[in-house]
Design a protein around this motif. Sequence first.
Motif, mmCIF file in Angstrom:
data_model
loop_
_atom_site.group_PDB
_atom_site.id
_atom_site.type_symbol
_atom_site.label_atom_id
_atom_site.label_comp_id
_atom_site.label_asym_id
_atom_site.label_seq_id
_atom_site.Cartn_x
_atom_site.Cartn_y
_atom_site.Cartn_z
ATOM 1 N N GLU A 1 -0.539 13.182 -45.046
ATOM 2 C CA GLU A 1 -1.285 12.358 -45.997
ATOM 3 C C GLU A 1 -0.526 12.150 -47.303
ATOM 4 O O GLU A 1 -0.691 11.131 -47.971
ATOM 5 C CB GLU A 1 -2.645 13.014 -46.287
ATOM 6 N N TRP B 1 6.363 10.006 -47.163
ATOM 7 C CA TRP B 1 5.099 9.269 -46.976
ATOM 8 C C TRP B 1 5.364 7.816 -46.575
ATOM 9 O O TRP B 1 4.709 7.264 -45.690
ATOM 10 C CB TRP B 1 4.283 9.322 -48.262
ATOM 11 N N ARG C 1 4.169 5.931 -43.219
ATOM 12 C CA ARG C 1 3.401 4.671 -43.290
ATOM 13 C C ARG C 1 4.070 3.575 -42.476
ATOM 14 O O ARG C 1 3.420 2.880 -41.685
ATOM 15 C CB ARG C 1 3.287 4.255 -44.752
ATOM 16 N N ASP C 2 5.398 3.433 -42.664
ATOM 17 C CA ASP C 2 6.107 2.374 -41.951
ATOM 18 C C ASP C 2 6.102 2.618 -40.449
ATOM 19 O O ASP C 2 5.993 1.666 -39.657
ATOM 20 C CB ASP C 2 7.551 2.278 -42.463
ATOM 21 N N ARG D 1 3.821 4.222 -38.700
ATOM 22 C CA ARG D 1 2.477 3.930 -38.183
ATOM 23 C C ARG D 1 2.216 2.427 -38.150
ATOM 24 O O ARG D 1 1.602 1.898 -37.223
ATOM 25 C CB ARG D 1 1.438 4.650 -39.024
ATOM 26 N N ALA D 2 2.696 1.748 -39.176
ATOM 27 C CA ALA D 2 2.512 0.291 -39.221
ATOM 28 C C ALA D 2 3.267 -0.369 -38.063
ATOM 29 O O ALA D 2 2.775 -1.296 -37.432
ATOM 30 C CB ALA D 2 2.993 -0.257 -40.555
#
Length: 268
Positions: A122, A250, A254-255, A257-258
């Motif tokens: 997170e 982080w 994020r990238d 998962r995107a």
Amino acid sequence: EVLHSDTAISPIGMDTYGSRSLPVGGVAVAMATDQVIAKARTIAAHQLECAEDDLELAAGELQVRGTPSKAMTLQAVAFEAFSAHDLPDGVEPNLSAQVTYDPPNFVFPFGTHVAVVEVDEETGRVDLLDYAAVDDCGPQVNPMIVEGQLHGGIVQGVAQALWEEAVYDDDGNLLNPSLMDYCVPSAAEMPTFKLDHTVTPSPTNLLGVKGIGEAGTIGSAPTIINAVIDALAPLGITDMAMPAHPERVWAAIRDARAGSSAAGEGAS
């Protein structure tokens, strides 16, 4: 006594870079010591009226084998060499030697470092939970110094992998010029290191010694980054720039998962 930075005292010297203090300077000291002992043996044999081969060095004395009571301390030999009243023919006064040592080859220390890290998905925060290292610098003259070199080097490498970074703006201005802004690790961020060693003498010098100064930094930085990548591997992350600070980790999560989401949508 070690004297620095005066060419009137030390006319030649190439400093202590590359973990060379013991493999170069230490070997020169050992060779000079051997020459001093050889000269002391010659003088002591003359004083004690025995053959040089009959003398052995033990506990700071040159003793006649089998007759420990017939002996001279190194201090007594040094005094005889200094006073020069009764030296063997051809032996000059004073008990000293000068050696310049040019190594015939490099030494090759080696080791294995292993780290356990935990990544907060997170926030991108990386916590170092455990660290173990086994290094080989040949025979250890001072194990406490070896351990200290490893402690400091590992911390420096971990800091390079996770925190330390000089940040500049687009105009080239340093944005973190003080220790209030630049992250330097403390003991609070480090686990207790588990250290061990093997001993493989180097064939390139008479002491068999190898360097240890860079072992911690060379081993720890890639170990930490590899551990972070291993933790993030299920997300498809295969690379991570240093330092792996929370924002960078982080963003990578994020990238990843995107990208997975986009791939899933395309498949559907």
